[in-house]
Design a protein around this motif. Structure first.
Motif, PDB file in Angstrom:
ATOM      1  N   ARG A  11      14.740   2.750  23.152  1.00 57.98           N
ATOM      2  CA  ARG A  11      15.559   1.734  23.811  1.00 57.98           C
ATOM      3  C   ARG A  11      15.849   2.223  25.220  1.00 57.98           C
ATOM      4  O   ARG A  11      16.906   2.767  25.517  1.00 57.98           O
ATOM      5  CB  ARG A  11      16.837   1.473  23.021  1.00 57.98           C
ATOM      6  CG  ARG A  11      17.649   0.335  23.611  1.00 57.98           C
ATOM      7  CD  ARG A  11      18.558  -0.346  22.626  1.00 57.98           C
ATOM      8  NE  ARG A  11      19.325  -1.398  23.265  1.00 57.98           N
ATOM      9  CZ  ARG A  11      18.848  -2.598  23.613  1.00 57.98           C
ATOM     10  NH1 ARG A  11      17.599  -2.928  23.357  1.00 57.98           N
ATOM     11  NH2 ARG A  11      19.630  -3.483  24.206  1.00 57.98           N
ATOM     12  N   ASP A  69      12.605  -1.433  25.974  1.00 62.45           N
ATOM     13  CA  ASP A  69      13.552  -2.532  26.122  1.00 62.45           C
ATOM     14  C   ASP A  69      13.144  -3.501  27.217  1.00 62.45           C
ATOM     15  O   ASP A  69      12.992  -4.696  26.984  1.00 62.45           O
ATOM     16  CB  ASP A  69      14.949  -1.963  26.391  1.00 62.45           C
ATOM     17  CG  ASP A  69      15.997  -3.053  26.475  1.00 62.45           C
ATOM     18  OD1 ASP A  69      15.909  -4.015  25.688  1.00 62.45           O
ATOM     19  OD2 ASP A  69      16.881  -2.962  27.333  1.00 62.45           O
ATOM     20  N   ASN A 115      11.368  -6.045  25.012  1.00 66.11           N
ATOM     21  CA  ASN A 115      12.311  -7.123  24.713  1.00 66.11           C
ATOM     22  C   ASN A 115      12.279  -8.175  25.815  1.00 66.11           C
ATOM     23  O   ASN A 115      12.256  -9.376  25.539  1.00 66.11           O
ATOM     24  CB  ASN A 115      13.730  -6.571  24.562  1.00 66.11           C
ATOM     25  CG  ASN A 115      13.967  -5.943  23.209  1.00 66.11           C
ATOM     26  OD1 ASN A 115      13.517  -6.468  22.190  1.00 66.11           O
ATOM     27  ND2 ASN A 115      14.665  -4.824  23.185  1.00 66.11           N
ATOM     28  N   ASP A 143      15.790  -7.170  18.415  1.00 67.93           N
ATOM     29  CA  ASP A 143      15.550  -6.042  19.320  1.00 67.93           C
ATOM     30  C   ASP A 143      14.291  -5.323  18.829  1.00 67.93           C
ATOM     31  O   ASP A 143      14.311  -4.649  17.794  1.00 67.93           O
ATOM     32  CB  ASP A 143      16.761  -5.106  19.305  1.00 67.93           C
ATOM     33  CG  ASP A 143      16.513  -3.832  20.103  1.00 67.93           C
ATOM     34  OD1 ASP A 143      15.451  -3.712  20.751  1.00 67.93           O
ATOM     35  OD2 ASP A 143      17.390  -2.950  20.063  1.00 67.93           O
TER      36      ASP A 143
END
Lengths: 410, 134
Positions: free
Chosen positions: B22, B58, B86, B110
């Motif tokens: 992330r 991310d 994402n 996510d």
């Protein structure tokens, strides 16, 4: 995407293979972002330093002009900073292969009709776009300034896409070309107004972190004065660097935010309040050491006014560490005429033009010169240079000059 | 077998090992493109090789250089196999198109939490699908 007759002719190769490839690339990107059609652009700005291009990229640019005599840009197309300043290459210790690759790239771009302006502050030096004008600009700092401060319309256009826009005179209509994308998505309140350029940069960096991605548009209330162009330059460049942000609104300052309600921000809750403590905390993340190896002012290139301020700070100094001040080829002659260059260089500094430090083989410069601890007042640059092996240190312009004179940040 | 559907996709179908974090992605800010590793000390994948991996991250960060750099990395064979985010900015889409690198972005969940680090995944851009195989 819906194409008009000219665009279909481009796609069919009737205007040559370079234009065909360009619009093919644009359609692929446009369809990825569900663009309905193209929007004509009045200017393009191409980021294409040779560190990014590599040999493969330079060969590709060369092939465009070599293989297609009709490969010429259709709208004024200008250039972001290059990978070196040939007049100062020995200071940077750029080896011959870098200079040779730069010369090849410059020749190839000229062949396409691109003006080698070599600047990332074209909104201060070449021609600022007007409100509502659609353009295809590279360099995130240029895009965020032009969207936010000028009210112009551009997405981040990477080198291949900006070049494609120059060749076709258009770009896919998505993102910040659309009214809906320009509405505020994040409402912030500033409880403190920055003072120095690195304060403005740090506030921009904080907001970029909070925004978090390209499609977020922060609207900021609470500043107690109107920032100037250089302050907005550092603010926007850092926000774009930390957050990939392409647009912001400052209520009562930027042209699409005369009132909070104009941005849609009145319908949003205040998500964060930012004060001096938060700004100092970000700056403290880049204050790990006092000893320095080099001072660099760059990212974005310095305006004439920044060089004027720097020259005043250099008067009567004698530097024990290298100090580099990087500006555009448009500003440099005026800095020479007004004596700013002489005063900076009399102290032992160097004024460079047409490059930007982090776009100029920063890793190779570090290795060749033994530079690791780099002091700067650019929040954008400290965010970038960690990945190049530097220990970046953020300070005011005055503190950086002091460090060049003593070897230590005060 | 878990299947995730992306809103945006381009490129060829590929299969490989996922490198998941992330965190953001910028070719200029984050990578040692000679060594083929993540080099920004604060990056969650710092020190790890990205070569031939499917990067699951991310969002795209930073500057416009990635648009050129992905193709240059591909020319040297020191390049990720594919990119999954994402959310994606235009630079990465432009760079993936220019560099002929598979790209998926935009999921209901996510994606960095849905794909295990080190998993074998298959990407099918035509179906906008990411499948976790093992």
């Amino acid at each position: 995407m819906k194409l008009n007759d000219l665009e279909r002719a481009m796609q069919a190769g009737e205007l040559g293979p370079a234009v065909k490839a360009a619009i093919g690339h644009q359609v692929q990107v446009g369809e990825f972002f569900a663009a309905a059609d193209f929007v004509p652009v009045t200017q393009a700005h191409v980021m294409a330093d040779t560190e990014s291009l590599g040999v493969a990229g330079v060969q590709w640019i060369e092939s465009l002009g070599r293989d297609d005599p009709r490969a010429r840009v259709r709208v004024p197309t200008i250039m972001d900073p290059r990978g070196t300043d040939f007049a100062k290459a020995s200071v940077l210790k750029h080896p011959g292969w870098i200079l040779d690759l730069e010369r090849r790239a410059i020749a190839a771009f000229r062949r396409l009709g691109i003006m080698m302006t070599d600047t990332c502050i074209n909104y201060q030096t070449i021609q600022a776009p007007a409100r509502g004008e659609s353009v295809a600009f590279g360099d995130t700092g240029v895009v965020i300034y032009c969207n936010s401060v000028c009210g112009a319309r551009s997405n981040f256009e990477g080198g291949p896409s900006a070049l494609a826009a120059g060749l076709t005179g258009r770009t896919p209509r998505y993102g910040f070309h659309l009214d809906a994308q320009r509405r505020a998505t994040l409402r912030l309140r500033a409880d403190w107004t920055p003072v120095t350029l690195n304060d403005w940069g740090a506030l921009g960096g904080l907001i970029g972190r909070l925004a978090g991605h390209y499609w977020a548009v922060p609207v900021v209330e609470g500043l107690d004065r109107v920032p100037g162009s250089d302050e907005l330059k550092h603010f926007g460049a850092a926000m774009a660097s930390f957050g990939s942000s392409a647009m912001f609104h400052l209520v009562g300052v930027t042209p699409e935010a005369a009132r909070l309600a104009d941005t849609g921000g009145d319908a949003l809750p205040v998500a964060h309040r930012i004060g001096e403590r938060e700004v100092r905390a970000l700056q403290a993340q880049y204050a790990g050491e006092k000893e320095i190896d080099v001072v660099v002012f760059s990212a974005p290139q310095l305006s004439l006014y920044e060089l004027r301020d720097l020259a005043a700070l250099c008067d009567g100094r004698r530097f024990v560490k290298p100090l580099l001040a990087v500006t555009s080829p448009q500003v440099k002659p005026d800095a020479d005429r007004f004596g700013f260059t002489q005063r900076i260089e009399d102290a032992g500094g160097h004024v460079l033009a047409g490059m930007c430090f982090y776009q100029s083989y920063a890793r190779e410069i570090a290795e060749a010169n033994g530079w690791k601890r780099l002091a700067t007042n650019s929040t954008k640059m400290v965010n970038i240079l960690g990945g190049y092996g530097y220990v970046p240190l953020l300070a005011t312009m005055e503190q950086c000059v002091e460090a060049a004179a003593t070897g230590r940040l005060p | 077998m878990k299947t995730l559907v992306a809103r945006q996709a381009m490129g060829r179908a590929v299969r490989g090992e996922a490198l998941v974090a992330r965190d953001g992605f910028s070719a200029r800010y984050d990578l040692d493109r000679i060594a083929g590793t993540f080099s920004r000390p604060a990056h969650k994948l710092a020190g790890q090789s990205y070569v031939g991996r499917i990067l699951v991250l991310d969002t795209a960060k930073g500057g416009v250089a990635s648009a050129w750099m992905l193709r240059e990395m591909a020319a040297r064979g020191i390049v990720p196999l594919a990119l999954v985010f994402n959310s994606v900015n235009p630079i990465i889409a432009q760079g993936a198109a220019f560099g002929d690198i598979t790209l998926l972005a935009g999921f209901e969940c996510d994606v960095t939490g849905a794909v295990p680090h080190g998993a074998t995944v298959a990407l099918d851009p035509a179906a906008r699908a990411l499948r976790v195989l093992a």
